[in-house]
Design a protein around this motif. Sequence first.
Motif, PDB file in Angstrom:
ATOM      1  N   ASP A  30      21.731  50.602  45.388  1.00 61.08           N
ATOM      2  CA  ASP A  30      22.329  50.935  47.281  1.00 61.08           C
ATOM      3  C   ASP A  30      21.283  52.512  48.036  1.00 61.08           C
ATOM      4  N   ASN A  31      21.049  52.598  48.609  1.00 64.86           N
ATOM      5  CA  ASN A  31      20.568  54.324  48.384  1.00 64.86           C
ATOM      6  C   ASN A  31      20.597  55.412  48.527  1.00 64.86           C
ATOM      7  N   GLU A  32      22.242  55.661  47.874  1.00 64.19           N
ATOM      8  CA  GLU A  32      22.826  56.538  47.926  1.00 64.19           C
ATOM      9  C   GLU A  32      22.048  57.372  46.456  1.00 64.19           C
ATOM     10  N   ALA A  33      21.875  58.460  46.449  1.00 63.07           N
ATOM     11  CA  ALA A  33      21.317  59.230  45.125  1.00 63.07           C
ATOM     12  C   ALA A  33      22.451  59.007  43.994  1.00 63.07           C
ATOM     13  N   ARG A  34      22.883  58.958  43.297  1.00 65.28           N
ATOM     14  CA  ARG A  34      24.028  58.549  42.081  1.00 65.28           C
ATOM     15  C   ARG A  34      22.914  59.688  40.499  1.00 65.28           C
ATOM     16  N   PRO A  35      24.029  60.208  40.559  1.00 68.74           N
ATOM     17  CA  PRO A  35      23.456  60.175  38.681  1.00 68.74           C
ATOM     18  C   PRO A  35      23.271  59.115  38.290  1.00 68.74           C
ATOM     19  N   VAL A  36      22.011  59.391  37.336  1.00 64.54           N
ATOM     20  CA  VAL A  36      21.367  58.479  35.921  1.00 64.54           C
ATOM     21  C   VAL A  36      22.409  58.384  35.367  1.00 64.54           C
ATOM     22  N   ARG A  37      22.493  56.882  35.320  1.00 64.79           N
ATOM     23  CA  ARG A  37      23.941  56.244  33.936  1.00 64.79           C
ATOM     24  C   ARG A  37      25.337  56.483  34.536  1.00 64.79           C
ATOM     25  N   GLU A  38      24.714  56.512  35.945  1.00 59.48           N
ATOM     26  CA  GLU A  38      26.614  56.008  36.378  1.00 59.48           C
ATOM     27  C   GLU A  38      26.469  54.377  36.738  1.00 59.48           C
ATOM     28  N   ALA A  39      27.557  53.905  36.978  1.00 58.37           N
ATOM     29  CA  ALA A  39      28.332  52.760  36.682  1.00 58.37           C
ATOM     30  C   ALA A  39      27.792  52.280  38.464  1.00 58.37           C
ATOM     31  N   LEU A  40      26.747  51.647  38.903  1.00 59.80           N
ATOM     32  CA  LEU A  40      27.078  51.436  40.646  1.00 59.80           C
ATOM     33  C   LEU A  40      28.442  50.706  40.353  1.00 59.80           C
ATOM     34  N   PRO A  41      28.801  50.581  41.301  1.00 60.42           N
ATOM     35  CA  PRO A  41      29.728  50.048  42.107  1.00 60.42           C
ATOM     36  C   PRO A  41      29.851  48.439  42.113  1.00 60.42           C
ATOM     37  N   LEU A  42      31.024  48.014  41.762  1.00 60.07           N
ATOM     38  CA  LEU A  42      30.796  46.086  41.974  1.00 60.07           C
ATOM     39  C   LEU A  42      32.512  46.683  42.866  1.00 60.07           C
ATOM     40  N   ARG A  43      32.473  45.677  43.624  1.00 58.69           N
ATOM     41  CA  ARG A  43      34.404  45.230  43.589  1.00 58.69           C
ATOM     42  C   ARG A  43      33.715  43.907  44.337  1.00 58.69           C
ATOM     43  N   LEU A  44      35.410  43.376  44.011  1.00 59.59           N
ATOM     44  CA  LEU A  44      35.841  42.105  43.578  1.00 59.59           C
ATOM     45  C   LEU A  44      35.664  41.475  45.238  1.00 59.59           C
ATOM     46  N   PRO A  45      35.387  40.265  45.217  1.00 59.63           N
ATOM     47  CA  PRO A  45      34.970  39.431  47.090  1.00 59.63           C
ATOM     48  C   PRO A  45      35.723  39.412  47.528  1.00 59.63           C
ATOM     49  N   LYS A  46      35.751  39.716  49.037  1.00 54.87           N
ATOM     50  CA  LYS A  46      37.144  38.959  49.596  1.00 54.87           C
ATOM     51  C   LYS A  46      38.487  38.312  48.942  1.00 54.87           C
ATOM     52  N   GLU A  47      37.988  37.177  48.658  1.00 55.31           N
ATOM     53  CA  GLU A  47      38.271  35.997  48.308  1.00 55.31           C
ATOM     54  C   GLU A  47      38.673  35.940  47.498  1.00 55.31           C
ATOM     55  N   MET A  48      38.524  36.978  46.271  1.00 55.68           N
ATOM     56  CA  MET A  48      39.562  36.943  45.269  1.00 55.68           C
ATOM     57  C   MET A  48      40.507  38.254  45.197  1.00 55.68           C
ATOM     58  N   THR A  49      40.333  39.456  45.781  1.00 52.88           N
ATOM     59  CA  THR A  49      41.306  39.838  46.210  1.00 52.88           C
ATOM     60  C   THR A  49      42.513  39.879  46.703  1.00 52.88           C
ATOM     61  N   GLU A  50      42.242  37.918  47.883  1.00 52.97           N
ATOM     62  CA  GLU A  50      43.086  38.049  48.725  1.00 52.97           C
ATOM     63  C   GLU A  50      43.789  37.260  47.786  1.00 52.97           C
ATOM     64  N   GLN A  51      43.515  36.568  46.773  1.00 53.02           N
ATOM     65  CA  GLN A  51      43.714  35.365  46.044  1.00 53.02           C
ATOM     66  C   GLN A  51      44.730  36.409  44.844  1.00 53.02           C
ATOM     67  N   ALA A  52      44.495  38.230  44.667  1.00 55.02           N
ATOM     68  CA  ALA A  52      45.134  38.910  44.020  1.00 55.02           C
ATOM     69  C   ALA A  52      45.917  38.999  44.243  1.00 55.02           C
ATOM     70  N   GLU A  53      46.010  39.054  45.022  1.00 54.47           N
ATOM     71  CA  GLU A  53      47.592  39.901  46.395  1.00 54.47           C
ATOM     72  C   GLU A  53      48.046  38.531  46.430  1.00 54.47           C
ATOM     73  N   GLN A  54      47.946  37.516  46.522  1.00 50.85           N
ATOM     74  CA  GLN A  54      49.280  35.884  46.938  1.00 50.85           C
ATOM     75  C   GLN A  54      49.794  35.901  45.835  1.00 50.85           C
ATOM     76  N   GLN A  55      48.919  36.434  44.103  1.00 54.43           N
ATOM     77  CA  GLN A  55      49.264  35.485  42.972  1.00 54.43           C
ATOM     78  C   GLN A  55      50.188  37.325  43.197  1.00 54.43           C
ATOM     79  N   GLU A  56      50.331  38.704  43.318  1.00 51.48           N
ATOM     80  CA  GLU A  56      51.297  39.554  43.082  1.00 51.48           C
ATOM     81  C   GLU A  56      52.861  39.668  43.964  1.00 51.48           C
ATOM     82  N   ASP A  57      51.741  38.388  44.893  1.00 51.33           N
ATOM     83  CA  ASP A  57      53.351  37.977  46.060  1.00 51.33           C
ATOM     84  C   ASP A  57      53.978  37.527  45.359  1.00 51.33           C
ATOM     85  N   GLN A  58      53.566  36.057  44.570  1.00 47.21           N
ATOM     86  CA  GLN A  58      54.333  35.332  44.252  1.00 47.21           C
ATOM     87  C   GLN A  58      55.707  35.835  43.096  1.00 47.21           C
TER      88      GLN A  58
END
Length: 223
Positions: free
Chosen positions: A188-216
């Motif tokens: 991304d274009n954000e100024a970040r400290p050197v060596r900071e981990a770049l943000p990673l997120r679950l894809p929408k389908e994996m998030t929905e699957q996790a929520e379904q599993q937790e509900d079950q």
Amino acid sequence: MFSRKRGGPKHVRPTDAPPSEALQQSMAASDEPARPDRGPWDAQHAPGDVQRLDLGSLQIPAVEGVEVRVQANPDGAIEQVVLVDGESALQLGVFAAPRTEGIWDEVRTEIAEAMRGDGVAPRELDGPYGTELAARVNTPEGPADVRFVGVDGPRWMVRALFQGAAASDPSREGRLGEVLTGLVVVRDNEARPVREALPLRLPKEMTEQAEQQEDQTNGSRPV
């Protein structure tokens, strides 16, 4: 496969190093840097005809037979990415870096120093991305081979940790090596400290699957 756990990502420590081939491409005088021969790719050079798992700052090519496992916190932010192929595993991390300087050389030096402090004797190897670091370490399951590979890109660094057969014998990387070569980094274009981990997120389908599993799971608990 994925799991959710609490706690933030572990970052690499302060470093600095000469540019790799990928980084040299980004530093070219031309307004349009030449496309590197292979990945990991910066998003501007990534081939467009490849199916990938989009994790935000990191896109992983779909390679048949390779299992992707991620750990995420309750907010869906990914803290660990591990790919498994038979007797081999590949753990991936992507970090912020300066545009005109690589950081892998000093990251590697610090990893080696930490290993020596733990009584481990690391050794350097020449690989397709430059100097790698290999060692045999002690784990709760017994001695295990590991191999660190670093790739400097424009404002990012990919750190790859091979384990198992692909660590003890680089010629056995196989499909995991194919994944590493096909990675795409979306900085991304954000100024970040050197060596900071770049943000990673679950894809929408994996998030929905996790929520379904937790509900079950919650729904199956006795009241």
